[in-house]
Design a protein around this motif. Structure first.
Motif, short mmCIF file in Angstrom:
data_model
loop_
_atom_site.label_atom_id
_atom_site.label_comp_id
_atom_site.label_asym_id
_atom_site.label_seq_id
_atom_site.Cartn_x
_atom_site.Cartn_y
_atom_site.Cartn_z
N THR A 19 0.86 -1.19 0.00
CA THR A 19 0.00 0.00 0.00
C THR A 19 0.89 1.24 0.00
N GLU A 20 0.27 2.40 -0.26
CA GLU A 20 1.00 3.67 -0.18
C GLU A 20 1.64 3.82 1.20
N PHE A 21 0.87 3.46 2.23
CA PHE A 21 1.32 3.57 3.62
C PHE A 21 2.59 2.73 3.83
N LYS A 69 -5.85 5.28 -6.58
CA LYS A 69 -6.79 5.71 -5.54
C LYS A 69 -7.78 6.77 -6.03
N SER A 70 -7.31 7.73 -6.84
CA SER A 70 -8.25 8.79 -7.25
C SER A 70 -9.33 8.27 -8.20
N ASP A 71 -9.00 7.26 -9.00
CA ASP A 71 -9.97 6.73 -9.96
C ASP A 71 -11.26 6.27 -9.29
N GLN A 111 -2.90 12.55 5.86
CA GLN A 111 -1.65 13.27 5.64
C GLN A 111 -1.90 14.76 5.54
N LYS A 112 -0.91 15.52 5.86
CA LYS A 112 -1.03 16.96 5.74
C LYS A 112 -1.10 17.33 4.26
N MET A 113 -1.91 18.32 3.94
CA MET A 113 -1.95 18.86 2.58
C MET A 113 -0.63 19.59 2.34
N ALA A 114 0.17 19.07 1.39
CA ALA A 114 1.47 19.68 1.12
C ALA A 114 1.27 20.98 0.34
N LEU A 210 7.27 6.83 -7.39
CA LEU A 210 6.94 7.99 -6.56
C LEU A 210 6.20 8.95 -7.48
N ASN A 211 4.89 9.10 -7.25
CA ASN A 211 4.07 9.85 -8.20
C ASN A 211 2.89 10.51 -7.51
N PRO A 212 2.96 11.77 -7.16
CA PRO A 212 4.03 12.71 -7.51
C PRO A 212 5.02 12.93 -6.37
P1 ADP Z 1 -3.34 8.10 -6.93
O1 ADP Z 1 -3.35 6.74 -6.31
O2 ADP Z 1 -4.60 8.37 -7.69
O3 ADP Z 1 -2.11 8.33 -7.75
P2 ADP Z 1 -2.31 10.22 -5.17
O4 ADP Z 1 -1.96 9.86 -3.79
O5 ADP Z 1 -1.18 10.41 -6.12
O6 ADP Z 1 -3.37 9.16 -5.71
O7 ADP Z 1 -3.18 11.55 -5.12
C1 ADP Z 1 -3.68 12.15 -6.31
C2 ADP Z 1 -3.15 13.57 -6.46
O8 ADP Z 1 -3.49 14.36 -5.33
C3 ADP Z 1 -1.63 13.66 -6.54
O9 ADP Z 1 -1.18 13.48 -7.85
C4 ADP Z 1 -1.34 15.05 -6.00
O10 ADP Z 1 -1.50 16.03 -7.03
C5 ADP Z 1 -2.43 15.24 -4.98
N1 ADP Z 1 -1.97 14.91 -3.62
C6 ADP Z 1 -1.89 13.68 -3.06
N2 ADP Z 1 -1.44 13.73 -1.79
C7 ADP Z 1 -1.23 15.02 -1.51
C8 ADP Z 1 -0.76 15.73 -0.35
N3 ADP Z 1 -0.44 15.10 0.79
N4 ADP Z 1 -0.67 17.09 -0.44
C9 ADP Z 1 -1.01 17.74 -1.57
N5 ADP Z 1 -1.45 17.14 -2.69
C10 ADP Z 1 -1.57 15.79 -2.68
#
Ligand code: ADP
Ligand code: MG
Length: 241
Positions: A19-21, A69-71, A111-114, A210-212
């Motif tokens: 997982t991502e975690f 995850k976003s899909d 997670q914190k919004m980066a 690593l994306n993104p």
């Molecule tokens: P997926 O599994 O769909 O790739 P991500 O975890 O990459 O999911 O999240 C989708 C998008 O959301 C990322 O490409 C990024 O632009 C944004 N994102 C994800 N996590 C964060 C974060 N902690 N802070 C800011 N933006 C984020």
């Protein structure tokens, strides 16, 4: 590198996809900058973790079976307060159950919004001819539509890593243009070198992404990570030699 507990645990569960975690836990131990990511199994826990981290936060579905995850409506960004977090938790779980009814959902990562930065991608995989290779590109449409990426065979030298960054067409976006400040290219070079080392030292990793990675004037931070293990550890070893 000593045997990874994270990988051992995943194998014990009969899985190959981390997982991502889990991927972030592994990568952090390898010295790669990843954002702090916690696991919540109830809406109340997600709220309490968000308060500890400070708003705004991001919630994401946490399931070994859900890779994109976003899909599936599994990512919610910029959550500003407790009630937004509670609502997002429920929506994310409901979306996952609808789209992937048989997936085992472990909860939600908090997670914190980066802060906004220039998004880049680093990936590594095994080419049937060349063995372990590493890829670099800008995030989003640059990789998906324009295929603006560079590749090298692992292990990378520092020069290779710098060239990989400089040779993509979008390099001006990183180097700075029209008064826009450059991103931290040395930090990016360091991550490429570390990923190269991780692949060299862990032949049982089949793929890593690593994306993104968000890049800033100072520093760079991966906010999503994915890792896949080789099914047969012996095969992965022999394919390297
Ligand atoms: P997926 O599994 O769909 O790739 P991500 O975890 O990459 O999911 O999240 C989708 C998008 O959301 C990322 O490409 C990024 O632009 C944004 N994102 C994800 N996590 C964060 C974060 N902690 N802070 C800011 N933006 C984020
Ligand atoms: Mg992603």
């Amino acid at each position: 590198m000593k045997k990874s507990k994270v990988i051992a645990q995943v194998r014990e569960e009969g899985r190959l996809i981390l997982t991502e975690f889990e991927s972030k836990k592994f990568l952090k131990q390898a010295g790669i900058p990843v954002n702090e990511t916690k696991l919540a199994t109830t809406p109340a826990e997600a709220v309490s973790l968000s308060r500890d981290m400070g708003f705004p936060v991001v919630l994401k579905i946490l399931s070994p079976e859900i890779v994109h995850k976003s899909d599936s409506g599994g990512v919610r960004l910029s959550l500003k307060n407790a009630s937004e977090v509670r609502a997002a938790y429920r929506e994310i779980i409901a979306n996952a159950q609808k789209k992937y009814p048989s997936a085992s959902v472990r909860g939600v990562s908090v997670q914190k919004m980066a802060k906004p930065g220039t998004e880049v991608i680093i990936g590594a995989s095994k080419d049937p001819q060349f063995g372990p290779v590493i890829m670099f590109g800008l995030g989003g449409i640059f990789v998906e539509v324009l295929k603006d990426v560079s590749f090298r065979i692992i292990p990378l030298s520092r020069r290779d890593a710098m060239e990989m960054i400089e040779e993509i067409k979008g390099y001006p976006l990183l180097k700075g243009y029209r008064g826009k400040e450059p991103v931290d290219l040395p930090a990016l070079t360091e991550i490429l070198l570390k990923i190269s080392r991780v692949m060299e030292e862990n032949p049982e990793i089949k793929e890593l992404e690593l994306n993104p990675i968000l890049t800033y004037q100072r520093g760079a931070l991966a906010v999503d990570a994915r890792m896949i293990l080789e099914e047969d550890i012996r095969y992965s070893r022999s394919s390297l030699s």
